[in-house]
Design a protein around this motif. Structure first.
Motif, PDB file in Angstrom:
ATOM      1  N   ALA A 173     -24.148  22.500 -33.426  1.00 17.05           N
ATOM      2  CA  ALA A 173     -24.880  21.813 -34.503  1.00 17.05           C
ATOM      3  C   ALA A 173     -24.707  20.301 -34.364  1.00 17.05           C
ATOM      4  O   ALA A 173     -25.669  19.536 -34.516  1.00 17.05           O
ATOM      5  CB  ALA A 173     -24.403  22.294 -35.867  1.00 17.05           C
ATOM      6  N   ASP A 174     -23.495  19.873 -34.039  1.00 16.46           N
ATOM      7  CA  ASP A 174     -23.249  18.449 -33.806  1.00 16.46           C
ATOM      8  C   ASP A 174     -24.013  17.964 -32.567  1.00 16.46           C
ATOM      9  O   ASP A 174     -24.536  16.853 -32.550  1.00 16.46           O
ATOM     10  CB  ASP A 174     -21.757  18.172 -33.616  1.00 16.46           C
ATOM     11  N   ALA A 175     -24.060  18.808 -31.554  1.00 19.60           N
ATOM     12  CA  ALA A 175     -24.778  18.455 -30.333  1.00 19.60           C
ATOM     13  C   ALA A 175     -26.272  18.279 -30.608  1.00 19.60           C
ATOM     14  O   ALA A 175     -26.906  17.344 -30.102  1.00 19.60           O
ATOM     15  CB  ALA A 175     -24.561  19.522 -29.265  1.00 19.60           C
ATOM     16  N   ALA A 176     -26.842  19.168 -31.408  1.00 20.21           N
ATOM     17  CA  ALA A 176     -28.263  19.063 -31.744  1.00 20.21           C
ATOM     18  C   ALA A 176     -28.536  17.779 -32.536  1.00 20.21           C
ATOM     19  O   ALA A 176     -29.522  17.082 -32.271  1.00 20.21           O
ATOM     20  CB  ALA A 176     -28.714  20.293 -32.528  1.00 20.21           C
ATOM     21  N   MET A 177     -27.650  17.461 -33.474  1.00 18.67           N
ATOM     22  CA  MET A 177     -27.826  16.223 -34.252  1.00 18.67           C
ATOM     23  C   MET A 177     -27.708  14.997 -33.353  1.00 18.67           C
ATOM     24  O   MET A 177     -28.483  14.053 -33.479  1.00 18.67           O
ATOM     25  CB  MET A 177     -26.805  16.148 -35.386  1.00 18.67           C
ATOM     26  N   ARG A 178     -26.744  15.024 -32.442  1.00 14.51           N
ATOM     27  CA  ARG A 178     -26.584  13.896 -31.516  1.00 14.51           C
ATOM     28  C   ARG A 178     -27.813  13.766 -30.623  1.00 14.51           C
ATOM     29  O   ARG A 178     -28.289  12.660 -30.371  1.00 14.51           O
ATOM     30  CB  ARG A 178     -25.327  14.073 -30.669  1.00 14.51           C
ATOM     31  N   ALA A 179     -28.344  14.876 -30.155  1.00 16.17           N
ATOM     32  CA  ALA A 179     -29.546  14.847 -29.324  1.00 16.17           C
ATOM     33  C   ALA A 179     -30.713  14.231 -30.091  1.00 16.17           C
ATOM     34  O   ALA A 179     -31.454  13.400 -29.553  1.00 16.17           O
ATOM     35  CB  ALA A 179     -29.893  16.261 -28.858  1.00 16.17           C
ATOM     36  N   GLU A 180     -30.867  14.630 -31.338  1.00 18.06           N
ATOM     37  CA  GLU A 180     -31.942  14.073 -32.155  1.00 18.06           C
ATOM     38  C   GLU A 180     -31.758  12.572 -32.362  1.00 18.06           C
ATOM     39  O   GLU A 180     -32.737  11.813 -32.311  1.00 18.06           O
ATOM     40  CB  GLU A 180     -32.019  14.815 -33.489  1.00 18.06           C
ATOM     41  N   ARG A 181     -30.517  12.141 -32.576  1.00 17.21           N
ATOM     42  CA  ARG A 181     -30.253  10.700 -32.735  1.00 17.21           C
ATOM     43  C   ARG A 181     -30.549   9.932 -31.449  1.00 17.21           C
ATOM     44  O   ARG A 181     -31.122   8.847 -31.491  1.00 17.21           O
ATOM     45  CB  ARG A 181     -28.802  10.464 -33.165  1.00 17.21           C
ATOM     46  N   LEU A 182     -30.166  10.500 -30.306  1.00 21.90           N
ATOM     47  CA  LEU A 182     -30.451   9.852 -29.023  1.00 21.90           C
ATOM     48  C   LEU A 182     -31.956   9.720 -28.800  1.00 21.90           C
ATOM     49  O   LEU A 182     -32.445   8.678 -28.346  1.00 21.90           O
ATOM     50  CB  LEU A 182     -29.820  10.636 -27.868  1.00 21.90           C
ATOM     51  N   MET A 183     -32.678  10.765 -29.133  1.00 21.43           N
ATOM     52  CA  MET A 183     -34.135  10.742 -28.962  1.00 21.43           C
ATOM     53  C   MET A 183     -34.763   9.736 -29.915  1.00 21.43           C
ATOM     54  O   MET A 183     -35.668   8.990 -29.532  1.00 21.43           O
ATOM     55  CB  MET A 183     -34.714  12.143 -29.155  1.00 21.43           C
ATOM     56  N   ALA A 184     -34.285   9.681 -31.148  1.00 23.75           N
ATOM     57  CA  ALA A 184     -34.822   8.737 -32.126  1.00 23.75           C
ATOM     58  C   ALA A 184     -34.529   7.298 -31.698  1.00 23.75           C
ATOM     59  O   ALA A 184     -35.388   6.414 -31.809  1.00 23.75           O
ATOM     60  CB  ALA A 184     -34.246   9.005 -33.496  1.00 23.75           C
TER      61      ALA A 184
END
Length: 73
Positions: free
Chosen positions: A54-65
């Motif tokens: 879940a943390d990885a998915a949030m980090r991925a979304e932040r990196l993409m944003a």
């Protein structure tokens, strides 16, 4: 210092993880679908340097944003 993966790699890993989640929901008793989800979760965690998916998915979304903001900013 942690290296930041390319945004396309992160996006592809996040997409694979979400696709694997959906596939497992459609076939919850499938060992193949469970393995695909586990593999996708592991890849996402490694790419983002997180231990929890879940943390990885949030980090991925932040990196993409952040990448999108940088490209359009």
């Amino acid at each position: 210092m942690m290296l930041t993966p390319h945004v396309r790699t992160v996006a592809a890993a996040l997409r694979s993880y979400r696709d694997a989640q959906a596939a497992l929901l459609s076939e919850p008793s499938s060992p193949l679908r469970r393995r695909q989800l586990d593999d996708a979760a592991y890849t996402l965690c490694v790419l983002t340097g997180q231990h929890d998916v879940a943390d990885a998915a949030m980090r991925a979304e932040r990196l993409m944003a952040a990448s999108s903001a940088f490209q359009h900013g």
